[in-house]
Design a protein around this motif. Structure first.
Motif, PDB file in Angstrom:
ATOM      1  N   ASP A 101       0.855  -1.191   0.000  1.00  0.00           N
ATOM      2  CA  ASP A 101       0.000   0.000   0.000  1.00  0.00           C
ATOM      3  C   ASP A 101       0.888   1.237   0.000  1.00  0.00           C
ATOM      4  O   ASP A 101       2.095   1.139  -0.209  1.00  0.00           O
ATOM      5  CB  ASP A 101      -0.975  -0.010   1.184  1.00  0.00           C
ATOM      6  N   ASP A 102       0.298   2.400   0.233  1.00  0.00           N
ATOM      7  CA  ASP A 102       1.050   3.659   0.192  1.00  0.00           C
ATOM      8  C   ASP A 102       2.161   3.734   1.235  1.00  0.00           C
ATOM      9  O   ASP A 102       3.105   4.502   1.078  1.00  0.00           O
ATOM     10  CB  ASP A 102       0.107   4.847   0.385  1.00  0.00           C
ATOM     11  N   THR A 103       2.064   2.950   2.303  1.00  0.00           N
ATOM     12  CA  THR A 103       3.068   3.004   3.368  1.00  0.00           C
ATOM     13  C   THR A 103       4.227   2.042   3.137  1.00  0.00           C
ATOM     14  O   THR A 103       5.220   2.095   3.840  1.00  0.00           O
ATOM     15  CB  THR A 103       2.431   2.701   4.737  1.00  0.00           C
ATOM     16  N   GLY A 104       4.111   1.115   2.170  1.00  0.00           N
ATOM     17  CA  GLY A 104       5.167   0.151   1.895  1.00  0.00           C
ATOM     18  C   GLY A 104       4.619  -1.252   1.796  1.00  0.00           C
ATOM     19  O   GLY A 104       3.416  -1.461   1.598  1.00  0.00           O
ATOM     20  N   MET A 105       5.506  -2.233   1.964  1.00  0.00           N
ATOM     21  CA  MET A 105       5.104  -3.628   1.858  1.00  0.00           C
ATOM     22  C   MET A 105       5.258  -4.327   3.201  1.00  0.00           C
ATOM     23  O   MET A 105       6.278  -4.189   3.872  1.00  0.00           O
ATOM     24  CB  MET A 105       5.932  -4.365   0.800  1.00  0.00           C
ATOM     25  N   THR A 106       4.219  -5.074   3.552  1.00  0.00           N
ATOM     26  CA  THR A 106       4.195  -5.826   4.803  1.00  0.00           C
ATOM     27  C   THR A 106       4.045  -7.308   4.491  1.00  0.00           C
ATOM     28  O   THR A 106       3.262  -7.681   3.620  1.00  0.00           O
ATOM     29  CB  THR A 106       3.016  -5.375   5.694  1.00  0.00           C
ATOM     30  N   LEU A 107       4.798  -8.139   5.204  1.00  0.00           N
ATOM     31  CA  LEU A 107       4.664  -9.585   5.117  1.00  0.00           C
ATOM     32  C   LEU A 107       4.013 -10.069   6.401  1.00  0.00           C
ATOM     33  O   LEU A 107       4.422  -9.675   7.492  1.00  0.00           O
ATOM     34  CB  LEU A 107       6.037 -10.240   4.958  1.00  0.00           C
ATOM     35  N   THR A 108       2.996 -10.919   6.271  1.00  0.00           N
ATOM     36  CA  THR A 108       2.311 -11.494   7.427  1.00  0.00           C
ATOM     37  C   THR A 108       2.260 -13.002   7.267  1.00  0.00           C
ATOM     38  O   THR A 108       1.761 -13.505   6.257  1.00  0.00           O
ATOM     39  CB  THR A 108       0.869 -10.949   7.547  1.00  0.00           C
ATOM     40  N   ASP A 109       2.798 -13.741   8.253  1.00  0.00           N
ATOM     41  CA  ASP A 109       2.704 -15.196   8.246  1.00  0.00           C
ATOM     42  C   ASP A 109       1.268 -15.573   8.587  1.00  0.00           C
ATOM     43  O   ASP A 109       0.647 -14.969   9.469  1.00  0.00           O
ATOM     44  CB  ASP A 109       3.674 -15.792   9.275  1.00  0.00           C
ATOM     45  N   LEU A 110       0.713 -16.546   7.890  1.00  0.00           N
ATOM     46  CA  LEU A 110      -0.681 -16.951   8.100  1.00  0.00           C
ATOM     47  C   LEU A 110      -0.782 -18.222   8.931  1.00  0.00           C
ATOM     48  O   LEU A 110      -1.650 -19.060   8.694  1.00  0.00           O
ATOM     49  CB  LEU A 110      -1.378 -17.131   6.740  1.00  0.00           C
ATOM     50  N   ARG A 121      15.552 -14.378   9.821  1.00  0.00           N
ATOM     51  CA  ARG A 121      14.838 -14.279  11.100  1.00  0.00           C
ATOM     52  C   ARG A 121      13.360 -14.589  10.901  1.00  0.00           C
ATOM     53  O   ARG A 121      12.736 -14.086   9.972  1.00  0.00           O
ATOM     54  CB  ARG A 121      14.974 -12.878  11.674  1.00  0.00           C
ATOM     55  N   ARG A 122      12.835 -15.388  11.828  1.00  0.00           N
ATOM     56  CA  ARG A 122      11.412 -15.738  11.739  1.00  0.00           C
ATOM     57  C   ARG A 122      10.576 -14.472  11.893  1.00  0.00           C
ATOM     58  O   ARG A 122      10.859 -13.624  12.744  1.00  0.00           O
ATOM     59  CB  ARG A 122      11.052 -16.757  12.810  1.00  0.00           C
ATOM     60  N   ALA A 123       9.537 -14.357  11.055  1.00  0.00           N
ATOM     61  CA  ALA A 123       8.710 -13.149  11.065  1.00  0.00           C
ATOM     62  C   ALA A 123       7.236 -13.524  11.129  1.00  0.00           C
ATOM     63  O   ALA A 123       6.772 -14.370  10.373  1.00  0.00           O
ATOM     64  CB  ALA A 123       8.976 -12.336   9.801  1.00  0.00           C
ATOM     65  N   GLU A 124       6.520 -12.891  12.038  1.00  0.00           N
ATOM     66  CA  GLU A 124       5.064 -13.040  12.098  1.00  0.00           C
ATOM     67  C   GLU A 124       4.417 -11.974  11.226  1.00  0.00           C
ATOM     68  O   GLU A 124       3.542 -12.256  10.438  1.00  0.00           O
ATOM     69  CB  GLU A 124       4.574 -12.926  13.544  1.00  0.00           C
ATOM     70  N   SER A 125       4.843 -10.717  11.410  1.00  0.00           N
ATOM     71  CA  SER A 125       4.383  -9.599  10.604  1.00  0.00           C
ATOM     72  C   SER A 125       5.477  -8.540  10.626  1.00  0.00           C
ATOM     73  O   SER A 125       5.910  -8.125  11.697  1.00  0.00           O
ATOM     74  CB  SER A 125       3.074  -9.028  11.162  1.00  0.00           C
TER      75      SER A 125
END
Length: 147
Positions: A101-110, A121-125
């Protein structure tokens, strides 16, 4: 000694001989400048004028394949209904979500079984940037500014 055939190099191959073998992995990357911008396009990103991103498989069964990441949500997982399908048992059916979106890119583990990793590094969000390496199951993917 016959000079018509050059001597093999240290690998045992003749000079100019094809160095690929079935086990070799080739990285196919677009050229980018030091700031992650594509070289030579002279054009802004996608239709809305913002940056364009690509996700490029660096290793795994689909090495060299890439996908454009559009604005909004991009689902990644093993099941074919995902926007990006990575067909391997180490990838969950619905593994993770990229949101641009306008703020950038986010990765979220489902809630994936094996987790999602960003730069080891393990990432949740988390926010991700061009140059970050994602590990989804056995796949290593590079986020890059794309065309």
């Amino acid at each position: 000694m016959d000079d018509s055939h050059p001597a093999p190099d240290v690998t045992g191959r003749q000079p100019r001989e094809d160095a690929t073998s079935p086990g070799d992995v080739t990285e196919v990357l677009d050229l980018f400048d030091d700031e992650g911008n594509p070289i030579g396009t002279g054009q802004p990103g996608p239709e809305e004028g913002g940056p364009s991103y690509k996700l490029i498989v660096r290793s795994g069964q689909q090495a060299g394949r890439s996908w454009r990441v559009p604005s909004g949500d991009t689902r990644i997982g093993r099941h074919p209904y995902n926007d990006i399908a990575l067909d391997h048992i180490t990838v969950s059916r619905s593994h993770c979500l990229l949101t641009l979106d306008d703020t950038g890119m986010t990765l979220t583990d489902l809630g994936s079984t094996n987790g999602t990793y960003v730069n080891g590094r393990r990432a949740e969000s988390t926010t991700i940037l061009p140059g970050d390496e994602l590990m989804i199951g056995m796949f290593r993917l590079l986020l890059a500014r794309g065309r």
